[in-house]
Enzyme design. Structure first.
Site, mmCIF file in Angstrom:
data_model
loop_
_atom_site.group_PDB
_atom_site.id
_atom_site.type_symbol
_atom_site.label_atom_id
_atom_site.label_comp_id
_atom_site.label_asym_id
_atom_site.label_seq_id
_atom_site.Cartn_x
_atom_site.Cartn_y
_atom_site.Cartn_z
ATOM 1 N N ARG A 86 0.786 -1.161 -0.108
ATOM 2 C CA ARG A 86 -0.108 -0.067 -0.062
ATOM 3 C C ARG A 86 0.846 1.204 -0.068
ATOM 4 O O ARG A 86 1.989 1.384 0.829
ATOM 5 C CB ARG A 86 -0.987 0.003 1.198
ATOM 6 N N ASP B 123 -9.778 5.146 13.371
ATOM 7 C CA ASP B 123 -8.764 4.464 12.862
ATOM 8 C C ASP B 123 -8.472 4.281 11.324
ATOM 9 O O ASP B 123 -7.393 4.282 10.759
ATOM 10 C CB ASP B 123 -8.362 3.455 13.410
ATOM 11 N N ASN B 124 -9.804 4.388 10.552
ATOM 12 C CA ASN B 124 -9.877 4.413 9.249
ATOM 13 C C ASN B 124 -9.952 5.832 8.605
ATOM 14 O O ASN B 124 -10.362 5.913 7.432
ATOM 15 C CB ASN B 124 -10.826 3.385 8.960
HETATM 16 P P1 AMP Z 1 -9.164 -2.941 9.817
HETATM 17 O O1 AMP Z 1 -10.612 -3.745 10.069
HETATM 18 O O2 AMP Z 1 -8.425 -3.522 8.729
HETATM 19 O O3 AMP Z 1 -9.225 -1.462 10.107
HETATM 20 O O4 AMP Z 1 -8.466 -3.530 11.012
HETATM 21 C C1 AMP Z 1 -8.832 -2.948 12.609
HETATM 22 C C2 AMP Z 1 -7.549 -3.237 13.467
HETATM 23 O O5 AMP Z 1 -7.526 -4.811 13.382
HETATM 24 C C3 AMP Z 1 -6.177 -2.812 13.015
HETATM 25 O O6 AMP Z 1 -5.623 -2.382 14.004
HETATM 26 C C4 AMP Z 1 -5.540 -4.008 12.353
HETATM 27 O O7 AMP Z 1 -4.211 -3.891 12.169
HETATM 28 C C5 AMP Z 1 -6.237 -5.077 12.999
HETATM 29 N N1 AMP Z 1 -6.170 -6.410 12.389
HETATM 30 C C6 AMP Z 1 -6.892 -6.697 11.313
HETATM 31 N N2 AMP Z 1 -6.556 -7.784 10.689
HETATM 32 C C7 AMP Z 1 -5.792 -8.480 11.478
HETATM 33 C C8 AMP Z 1 -5.073 -9.689 11.646
HETATM 34 N N3 AMP Z 1 -5.280 -10.688 10.771
HETATM 35 N N4 AMP Z 1 -4.398 -9.939 12.542
HETATM 36 C C9 AMP Z 1 -3.990 -9.011 13.356
HETATM 37 N N5 AMP Z 1 -4.534 -7.743 13.395
HETATM 38 C C10 AMP Z 1 -5.274 -7.412 12.385
HETATM 39 MG MG MG Z 2 -7.964 -0.171 9.827
#
Ligand code: AMP
Ligand code: MG
Length: 489
Positions: A178, A254-255
């Site tokens: 990314r 966070d997004n």
């Molecule tokens: P996201 O839904 O991608 O915005 O992720 C939300 C949070 O969950 C962020 O802190 C990500 O780094 C963490 N996260 C998402 N998928 C995983 C995974 N497979 N292993 C560890 N952390 C994750």
């Molecule tokens: Mg995220």
């Protein structure tokens, strides 16, 4: 040697490492068994000053999955927090590694991040991995957003790992590279407000200003400038999302990137028929991030951001609080101005009249009432095509069309000028969900990448209006089951 004697290749620095240690952790990407480049973005590589031939190779695959590090890379995971569906949580890159910041030949700086590159201290029980389908999906949608003219993180490559990831079933694993002007989020400021001292918060805000807000040192109150600019960039971004029917799906703090780029393409999707209540994400039960709520959610997030800046906005806390509130309140106006300006362009209007809101919202109401496709309706207007739809057959629409034509005739610009403006403002194609699913299924289930590559090429020119696009403008078969998206971890 490339033209102009510029040597193409990695040109990484690691300015994030200059921040206090609480903001990151050094990590080592997890080695993977059999890296193989599934998608590679030549034009982005070129813009970054990278050498496509060198990188789109076996050695490149090793770098783009984390098996081998590019020169000067010091991989880190960034610490952050966030409000997820309204609730505060400590997060951080749980499955990503920032390799460093690439300086381009024209002097711009971009984060190069591997997503799906293994566990970090912030993984919270997750495996740190990513499945191929969601990484390909992020590639398609982020590149489509870029081509649509919407600020966004971008995708340089997807590398399959040759390893399984375990979700509901066993899925092929992948790593996405990314590219972002930074990964600083509202959530990173929340983390700073939570875990850092006032001095560290200031250091972090100064770093963010230096990275994104040139000339900030000339402002009496640079932190107010940071807040104002962030509010303004988000107002512009969300207006662009609304204007093309993009639904992010998980607008947690966070997004939301401080740069004003769209980030984190999880359960996002584009709306086909216009309906402000549209929600695609399977986890968004209450519709918090429904299409119509996106401006509200953005303002809410900006309120959280403003709160984190209170210790540095003014020495007097109540004054800081008042400044923060007033600045965030400007979002509504800014959003509305941005939105109306785009919608005027979509209707070929150059000047402003007070009834323009009514003209726009009446059309949208009719689209909803007659279940009209959002994108194709604007294309039909652009090409004065009377599609055989309930909307165009209705008397209400015919009356609206008369009003619109009268409005066009009241401006000085010619109809040719309006038409040109409409062609440049109304994309013929968006990544429609059924086409995304088709392309993903061919790639993931059958290892056939021809469809996805063709789709990505077509999506790169949404305003070109040519015959090759027609297959991608078609609507999905009617289904009783609503389209659902998943977070894709
Ligand atoms: P996201 O839904 O991608 O915005 O992720 C939300 C949070 O969950 C962020 O802190 C990500 O780094 C963490 N996260 C998402 N998928 C995983 C995974 N497979 N292993 C560890 N952390 C994750
Ligand atoms: Mg995220």
């Amino acid at each position: 040697m490339a033209e102009n004697n510029i040597v193409k290749g990695w040109n990484l620095s690691n300015t994030y490492l200059s921040l206090p240690k609480i903001f990151y952790s050094n990590v080592t990407p997890a080695p993977v068994r059999a890296p193989n480049i599934a998608l590679f973005n030549d034009s982005l590589a070129d813009a970054l000053g990278l050498n496509s031939d060198e990188l789109n190779s076996e050695q490149g695959a090793a770098e783009l999955c984390g098996n081998s590090l590019p020169p000067n890379s010091v991989p880190i995971a960034q610490a952050y927090a966030g409000h997820q569906f309204g609730y505060f949580t400590i997060l951080g890159d749980g499955r990503a590694a920032l390799l460093g910041e690439q300086t381009t030949p024209d002097g711009r700086v971009f984060d190069i991040q591997l997503k799906g590159s293994g566990k970090t201290p912030y993984s919270r029980g997750g495996d740190g991995k990513a499945a191929l389908g969601p990484m390909l999906r992020e590639y398609i949608v982020s590149e489509a957003m870029h081509a649509l003219g919407i600020p966004t993180t971008r995708s340089l490559a997807v590398v399959t790992t040759g390893e399984p990831v375990f979700r509901d079933g066993i899925l092929p694993g992948a790593v996405l590279t990314r590219v972002a002007s930074s990964h600083i989020r509202v959530g990173t400021f929340e983390y700073a407000a939570y875990a850092a001292t006032a001095d560290e918060l200031k250091t972090f805000a100064d770093y963010t200003l230096a990275r994104h807000y040139a000339g900030y040192e000339y402002f009496d109150n640079p932190y107010l400038y940071l807040l104002k600019e962030t509010v303004s960039r988000q107002a512009s971004l969300i207006a662009k999302w609304q204007s093309i029917g993009f639904i992010h799906g998980v607008m947690n703090t966070d997004n939301m990137a401080i740069s004003g780029e769209s980030i984190d393409y999880g359960p996002c999707a584009f709306m086909d028929e216009y309906n402000p209540d549209t929600v695609f994400s399977s986890i968004d039960i209450a519709g918090r991030y429904a299409y119509k709520n996106q401006p509200v959610a953005a303002k809410w997030n900006l309120g959280v951001f403003a709160n984190t800046l209170i210790p540095i906005l003014d020495e007097d806390e109540s004054k800081a609080s008042a400044i923060a509130n007033d600045t965030v309140d400007e979002f509504d106006n800014l959003y509305h101005q941005n939105y109306m300006s785009i919608m005027r362009s979509k209707l070929g209007l150059f000047n402003q009249e007070k009834d323009d809101e009514c003209l726009v919202f009446t059309l949208l109401d009719l689209m909803k009432k007659y279940v009209a496709d959002y994108t194709n309706t604007f294309i039909a207007l652009t090409f004065e095509r009377n599609d055989n739809t309930d909307l165009f057959k209705s008397d209400e629409y015919k009356q609206w069309n008369i009003r619109w034509k009268e409005r066009l005739n009241r401006q000085a610009e010619t109809s040719i000028m309006s038409r040109t403006m409409m062609k440049n403002s109304n994309p013929a194609i968006i990544p429609r969900n059924h086409k995304v699913e088709e392309a993903l299924s061919a790639a993931v289930d059958n290892k056939d990448y021809s469809q996805i590559k063709k789709f990505i090429d077509i999506l790169a020119n949404p305003y070109s209006h040519n015959a090759s696009q027609s297959e991608y403008c078609a609507l999905p078969q009617k289904s009783d089951v609503p389209y659902r998206t998943f977070c894709g971890t």
